[in-house]
Design a protein around this motif. Structure first.
Motif, mmCIF file in Angstrom:
data_model
loop_
_atom_site.group_PDB
_atom_site.id
_atom_site.type_symbol
_atom_site.label_atom_id
_atom_site.label_comp_id
_atom_site.label_asym_id
_atom_site.label_seq_id
_atom_site.Cartn_x
_atom_site.Cartn_y
_atom_site.Cartn_z
ATOM 1 N N SER A 117 33.916 34.904 49.186
ATOM 2 C CA SER A 117 35.106 34.320 49.483
ATOM 3 C C SER A 117 35.604 33.644 47.849
ATOM 4 O O SER A 117 36.711 33.795 47.708
ATOM 5 C CB SER A 117 35.335 33.262 50.723
ATOM 6 N N THR A 124 24.771 26.980 51.255
ATOM 7 C CA THR A 124 25.828 27.651 51.931
ATOM 8 C C THR A 124 25.468 28.976 52.188
ATOM 9 O O THR A 124 24.383 29.409 52.280
ATOM 10 C CB THR A 124 27.039 27.811 50.859
ATOM 11 N N VAL A 137 40.009 27.513 51.161
ATOM 12 C CA VAL A 137 39.194 27.865 49.911
ATOM 13 C C VAL A 137 40.327 28.214 48.745
ATOM 14 O O VAL A 137 40.004 28.036 47.804
ATOM 15 C CB VAL A 137 38.440 28.949 50.577
ATOM 16 N N PHE A 162 30.263 32.739 51.982
ATOM 17 C CA PHE A 162 31.279 31.825 51.175
ATOM 18 C C PHE A 162 31.265 32.025 49.779
ATOM 19 O O PHE A 162 32.358 32.117 49.181
ATOM 20 C CB PHE A 162 30.609 30.082 51.216
ATOM 21 N N ARG A 186 32.491 23.969 47.179
ATOM 22 C CA ARG A 186 32.003 23.946 48.456
ATOM 23 C C ARG A 186 32.251 22.357 49.000
ATOM 24 O O ARG A 186 32.593 21.966 50.121
ATOM 25 C CB ARG A 186 30.428 23.761 48.582
#
Length: 114
Positions: A44, A37, A84, A41, A75
């Protein structure tokens, strides 16, 4: 949300860190590469309070194996189209359920031992 503390202690035998799921061994770049990733990410997940990575003296995020497992689950959910924030909530609920189930097993074990 899920708060999992990281053991910051540098004391003791360094070999003990190999089996420590909470030891912050992975930089953001390494963690992102392992997970396939982006650092964004991982940021976040930090912003959503799923992960609270350890900070190095220089302020860089450091992740544990436990946190990498949470990020991998996030993920997986995001790749399936889950937002998310929703993925983070699902993971928190899964973690709470696992803890409740483990407690239930322990209580039944104690009752059976009487």
């Amino acid at each position: 949300m899920l708060i999992h503390t990281v053991n910051d202690s540098a004391d003791g035998d360094p070999n003990d860190k190999f089996d420590d799921d909470d030891y912050p061994a992975y930089s953001m770049g390494s963690a992102a590469q392992i997970l396939g990733t982006t650092p964004g990410f991982l940021r976040s997940l930090d912003e959503a309070n799923l992960l609270v990575p350890h900070r190095s003296e220089g302020g860089h995020r450091r992740y544990s194996r436990y946190q990498l497992r949470l990020a991998a689950r996030a993920r997986e959910l995001v790749d399936r189209g889950t937002a998310v924030e929703t993925a983070c909530r699902i993971i928190v609920l899964e973690d709470q359920l696992a803890e409740a189930q483990a407690l239930n097993v322990e209580l039944h074990r104690r009752l059976d031992a009487r």
